[in-house]
Scaffold this active site. Structure first.
Site, mmCIF file in Angstrom:
data_model
loop_
_atom_site.group_PDB
_atom_site.id
_atom_site.type_symbol
_atom_site.label_atom_id
_atom_site.label_comp_id
_atom_site.label_asym_id
_atom_site.label_seq_id
_atom_site.Cartn_x
_atom_site.Cartn_y
_atom_site.Cartn_z
ATOM 1 N N ASN A 209 -14.146 -11.656 -24.761
ATOM 2 C CA ASN A 209 -15.255 -10.718 -25.010
ATOM 3 C C ASN A 209 -15.123 -9.473 -24.141
ATOM 4 O O ASN A 209 -14.343 -9.443 -23.187
ATOM 5 C CB ASN A 209 -16.593 -11.408 -24.731
ATOM 6 C CG ASN A 209 -16.659 -11.904 -23.297
ATOM 7 O OD1 ASN A 209 -15.630 -12.225 -22.711
ATOM 8 N ND2 ASN A 209 -17.846 -11.948 -22.734
ATOM 9 N N SER A 358 -6.403 -4.567 -24.793
ATOM 10 C CA SER A 358 -7.024 -4.431 -23.462
ATOM 11 C C SER A 358 -7.409 -2.989 -23.142
ATOM 12 O O SER A 358 -8.263 -2.759 -22.293
ATOM 13 C CB SER A 358 -6.115 -4.993 -22.371
ATOM 14 O OG SER A 358 -5.030 -4.164 -22.136
ATOM 15 N N GLU A 359 -6.807 -2.017 -23.779
ATOM 16 C CA GLU A 359 -7.172 -0.613 -23.532
ATOM 17 C C GLU A 359 -6.950 0.201 -24.790
ATOM 18 O O GLU A 359 -6.002 -0.079 -25.548
ATOM 19 C CB GLU A 359 -6.272 0.013 -22.452
ATOM 20 C CG GLU A 359 -6.539 -0.424 -21.046
ATOM 21 C CD GLU A 359 -7.881 0.015 -20.518
ATOM 22 O OE1 GLU A 359 -8.562 -0.839 -19.937
ATOM 23 O OE2 GLU A 359 -8.281 1.170 -20.707
ATOM 24 N N GLY A 614 16.143 3.291 27.172
ATOM 25 C CA GLY A 614 16.184 3.152 25.725
ATOM 26 C C GLY A 614 17.157 2.077 25.326
ATOM 27 O O GLY A 614 17.677 1.343 26.173
ATOM 28 N N PHE A 616 20.103 2.402 24.235
ATOM 29 C CA PHE A 616 21.479 2.663 24.625
ATOM 30 C C PHE A 616 21.693 2.520 26.129
ATOM 31 O O PHE A 616 22.795 2.364 26.599
ATOM 32 C CB PHE A 616 21.885 4.088 24.249
ATOM 33 C CG PHE A 616 22.018 4.278 22.777
ATOM 34 C CD1 PHE A 616 22.925 3.525 22.044
ATOM 35 C CD2 PHE A 616 21.254 5.215 22.116
ATOM 36 C CE1 PHE A 616 23.061 3.706 20.683
ATOM 37 C CE2 PHE A 616 21.393 5.405 20.754
ATOM 38 C CZ PHE A 616 22.298 4.648 20.033
ATOM 39 N N GLY A 617 20.626 2.684 26.855
ATOM 40 C CA GLY A 617 20.761 2.660 28.303
ATOM 41 C C GLY A 617 19.671 3.512 28.909
ATOM 42 O O GLY A 617 18.645 3.772 28.269
ATOM 43 N N ASP A 755 12.426 6.389 10.751
ATOM 44 C CA ASP A 755 11.700 5.706 11.826
ATOM 45 C C ASP A 755 10.721 6.659 12.493
ATOM 46 O O ASP A 755 10.581 6.674 13.706
ATOM 47 C CB ASP A 755 12.710 5.148 12.844
ATOM 48 C CG ASP A 755 12.082 4.105 13.746
ATOM 49 O OD1 ASP A 755 10.957 3.657 13.455
ATOM 50 O OD2 ASP A 755 12.708 3.740 14.755
#
Ligand code: ADP
Length: 904
Positions: A209, A358-359, A614, A616-617, A755
């Site tokens: 319905n 449905s539409e 960080g 890396f170092g 990032d």
């Protein structure tokens, strides 16, 4: 095998796209103009107001004019008879409402804990909004200032809206509001249809319905209203399943049974707001033929221009091939041949036991020229093509049209844009086009497969060639190393990231010391084709100091990109099978060229202090005496004579793996090419001998995350309660604008950062912001990264859904990350994004964005953030990458509009 999977995958994805392209509710969420005053004062009225300074015109969200809100004269308890009314001038599709109490700079105490919404399309018939379960009362505010947003499911199509505040005790209420949605372009005001029926399936019946229909119903006929055929939600392939949770099977569809209709068709009528010329109608139908459900086999439509006149006898008829192979639901486009009409009547013929819609939506244009009344089609010069068989078969219910005209209501919910995407069919096209026609998709599939196979063969050959040349074994990470198991209620998604190449993904793995793939140093240095933006020339190249042989960094001339391998990502639902082929994101081509960077004389660096550590170092602050002597160093700023230059020196740790070393050099190469005021500038390198160093400009206030979290927001009155340094809102916007500017520059080079986050931006003097970290840092902020089965780490809280699910990083996914970064900035980095969600829930949320059923969670609006700014943020998180703003627009918006907004 792979082609078959891919093909089924492509087909599956096309099917999904078709469904989702039907109507994009997510896009229809624009503020309609309370806050920004696009809705003029004269369109705001109320049942009463307490005083002139609390009149309806003061009911605008987030404004504090007058006494700060609309407040009714009378009590709203026990009767909630007071209302605030907004006239939107035209029919709108409303998806969201926002309410707020009366704050009035801290003097206000009133707010509405709950309210009801009434709406009307003609101001004669008012309807009460109810949610899908029949509840009328909406939870409102809990304090005077916070905005509470309420998603309207089902949406409202109306011109007039009334807010009825409620209270559960005697208390004063005041209200400020905003409405969100979009213009209702279809112009459909109502549809008439036979009531949907119940399909007696086992174990439970399926109710087909129209449960949100807001018109009237008499003897199994619904008329004068709009309902689920216009709610923007299209049904699933299996009609017994629903998109909405907590509703009954069959909820999304309206269905009719063949043997209840002796004529063999369902008759529907549509009333529009004015005379229109129709291009097409789009009907979303179910086709689960195994359950006796099929799309219609034929549709006849006829038109009329006035209520009083008869239906134009000339029919538009369209025939459809019945598809008993593919059970997927589909949108059927029915060309309407440019016919003119105010009313439309269509007969949809059954081809099976059941027909489920449905539409329904229309593409039409308003006819402005009244002289056209009387012609039957537009443009009027086109002679009518008698496409119908048995023209003018008069309907037994021909007079029904007159019963529905009293209630103007729009129904279909395809946007014009959605329809235009389908292309413009020739108006003389005789047979309705089934959008699901798979021929073109299959051809596309085959071409894609062939191309893919060629690429795969090429890659295999290329790989073997290099293996031979280098004579090195290359360890591979097994596929399941990067498998994330996502659990979604009632569904399971597996992302299986098959690593074809380690180059780009290795950025997420470096943190694992023992397990990373052995990377041939020579491979890492292979030369790539020139970039359009390259600045390098041969003279400069000779300046580049090649590391000595012990560094194993001698360049190997080769024009073959080392990254040109594809990752295949599988995305499988419980029903299996949906596999998406996603080309691996190319390792940034900027890194690929050897770079003209002068070797910095190490001896000139004088250590001052350690700035941080960080991946890396260590990062050291160093002084360079008399930098002017270093002729081949181009400093980005003037150093006063006699003063040393302060620089940040990133030093690669001595025990670094070869991989880390390569990544370090890659970051060097990338950075050397990025010259922009909002990107940290690389000044020089020391790569002749160990330890490798990169020398960048010094940003005295460290990273933006730490910087902002040490600050408090400056009160409008100035100052702060504590001793913490303060920062003003305009300064925060200025900070964000600078990030947008840096990103605009990166985007112009097609460089994808991947990032972006406050932790990766640095702060200099006078709130100067520069984007840094082109090599994924994460020691200090390891909590921001999600570890997949112990090895890959991903900044999932900043990642667009398509990055999480498909590994697809683009400038548009950087825009998403920018939205999150903007949110962090406006939150002064006091909270991690989605702090209330676990990592697994964040991934689940990405799945919700993919499904796009309105279940996805967005970051909430930061305190004091103007709504328009929050809307921009929301746009950064648009599901479709193409709907996200460009960095150039974000930059302009933040630099101009947003700044004016917060300054004004
Ligand atoms: P990672 O390698 O994890 O990305 P970085 O090496 O970029 O980390 O930096 C570590 C820390 O050193 C940063 O969080 C920041 O506080 C500090 N730092 C890095 N570069 C600079 C700079 N150019 N100026 C000032 N501080 C810096």
């Amino acid at each position: 095998m792979v082609p078959i999977i891919l093909c089924s995958l492509l087909l599956a994805s096309v099917g999904t796209a078709e469904l989702e392209g039907h109507f994009d509710l997510a896009k229809c969420r624009y503020a309609l103009g309370m806050q920004d005053r696009t809705i003029p004062d004269k369109d705001l009225s109320a049942s009463s107001s307490w005083s002139d300074s609390t009149a309806a015109k003061y009911s605008r969200l987030d404004t504090s004019d007058g006494d700060g809100a609309w407040c009714p004269a009378g009590p709203v308890y026990p009767n909630d008879a007071e209302f605030l009314e907004v006239d939107l001038r035209r029919l709108h599709f409303l998806t969201l409402v926002g309410t707020q109490g009366r704050h009035a700079g801290g003097h206000g105490k009133e707010f509405a804990r709950a309210y009801r919404l009434h709406y009307s399309r003609d101001r004669r018939r008012w309807l009460t909004w109810r949610d899908r379960w029949g509840n009328e009362v909406i939870s409102g505010n809990v304090n005077t200032n916070e905005v509470v947003l309420k998603d309207l499911g089902p949406p409202i199509i109306a011109r007039y809206i009334r807010f009825y505040p409620r209270a559960d005790r005697v208390m004063s209420v005041c209200l400020r509001v905003e409405l969100y949605g979009c213009l209702w372009r279809d112009g459909l005001q109502s549809y008439t249809a036979p009531m949907g029926q119940v399909m007696p399936l086992q174990p439970e019946p399926v109710y087909l319905n129209d449960s949100t229909y807001d018109g009237l119903s008499i003897s199994k006929l619904q008329f004068g209203g709009l309902g689920q055929l216009a709610d923007g939600v299209v049904g699933l392939d299996d009609f017994t399943r629903t998109k909405e949770l907590r509703v009954w099977p069959g909820y999304d569809y309206i269905g009719w049974k063949n043997d209840s209709f002796s004529m063999g068709y369902v008759e529907m009528e549509f009333e529009f707001d004015c005379l229109r010329t129709f291009t097409y109608m789009k009907v979303h139908c179910n086709n689960m033929h195994t359950r006796g459900v099929s799309i219609f086999r034929q549709v006849d439509c006829r038109f009329k221009q006035n209520l009083e006149t008869a239906w134009d006898p000339e029919l538009v008829t369209h025939l459809l091939a019945v598809d008993v192979k593919d059970p997927s639901a589909r949108s059927v486009t029915v060309p309407l041949e440019g016919r003119l009409g105010h009313f439309l009547q269509c007969h949809f013929y059954f081809s099976n036991e059941w027909m489920l819609f449905s539409e329904i939506a229309f593409l039409s244009e308003v006819v402005e020229d009244p002289s056209l009344t009387g012609t039957s089609r537009w443009p009027p010069v086109v002679p009518p093509q008698p496409s119908g068989r048995g023209a003018a078969a008069p309907s037994v219910q021909e007079d029904l049209g007159s019963t529905l005209h009293g209630e103007p209501r729009p129904t279909s919910n395809l946007t014009r844009q959605d329809l235009e995407v389908q292309g413009n069919p020739k108006t003389s096209q005789p047979v309705a086009k089934d959008d699901n026609s798979n021929t073109s998709i299959l051809i596309g599939c085959l071409v894609a497969i062939i191309l893919l196979l060629l690429v795969v063969i090429f890659l295999i050959l290329w790989r073997q060639y290099w293996k031979k040349i280098l004579g090195k074994a290359q360890r591979r990470i097994s596929d399941d190393d990067l498998t994330v198991h996502l659990s979604v209620p009632g569904d399971t998604i597996v992302i299986n990231n098959t690593m074809g190449s380690q180059r780009h993904s290795s950025r997420y793995e470096r943190i694992q010391s023992g397990e990373t793939e052995y990377q041939e140093p020579n491979r890492a240095r292979m030369k790539l084709p020139d970039l359009p933006h390259g600045t390098e020339n041969s003279a400069c190249s000779s300046d580049y100091m090649e590391p000595d042989s012990s560094g194993a960094l001698a360049p190997v001339p080769n024009n073959v990109p080392h990254y040109a391998e594809a990752d295949i990502i599988n995305l499988q639902g419980v029903t299996g099978g949906n596999t998406y082929a996603v080309p691996a994101v190319a390792v940034d081509a900027l890194a690929a060229k050897d770079v003209a960077l002068a070797e910095f004389p190490r001896g000139r660096l004088r250590f001052k202090e350690k700035l941080g550590e960080g991946q890396f170092g260590e990062v050291h602050l160093c002084e360079v005496e008399s930098p002017q002597d270093l002729l081949n160093l181009e400093f980005p700023f003037n150093v006063r004579k006699g003063r040393p230059l302060l620089v940040a020196v990133k030093i690669l740790r001595s025990d670094a793996t070869k991989n880390a070393r390569n990544d370090f050099l890659k970051e060097v190469k990338i950075m050397s090419r990025l010259k922009d005021p909002n990107i940290v500038r690389l000044l020089g390198v020391c790569v002749r001998d160990d330890p490798l160093c990169m020398i960048t400009e010094y940003m005295e206030n460290g990273d933006l995350n730490q910087f902002l979290s040490a600050h408090e927001l400056e009160a409008k009155t100035g100052g702060s309660a504590s001793d913490a340094p303060t920062i003003s809102y305009p300064t925060l916007i200025h900070v964000a604008a600078q990030i947008a500017s840096g990103m605009k520059f990166l985007a112009s080079l097609n460089f994808v950062h991947r990032d972006l986050a406050t932790r990766n931006c640095l702060v200099g003097e006078g709130f100067t912001i520069k984007i840094a970290d082109f090599g994924m840092s994460r020691n200090l902020y390891s909590g921001d990264y999600y570890r997949i089965q112990g090895r890959a780490v991903l900044p999932i809280r900043w990642m667009a859904w398509e990055c999480i699910l498909m590994g697809k990083f683009t400038t548009a996914s950087d825009v998403w990350a920018f939205g999150v970064t903007l949110w962090e900035v406006l939150m002064l980095c006091q909270e991690q994004p989605y702090s209330q969600l676990t990592d697994e829930q964040v991934i689940e949320n990405a799945g919700q964005f993919f499904r796009d059923q309105g279940e996805q969670v967005y970051l909430s609006r930061p305190p004091a953030c103007p709504l328009a700014l929050y809307e921009v943020m929301l746009r950064c998180w648009a599901r479709d990458a193409k709907d996200r703003p460009l960095f150039q627009h974000l930059h302009r918006f933040l630099n101009e509009d947003a700044l004016n907004m917060v300054l004004g």
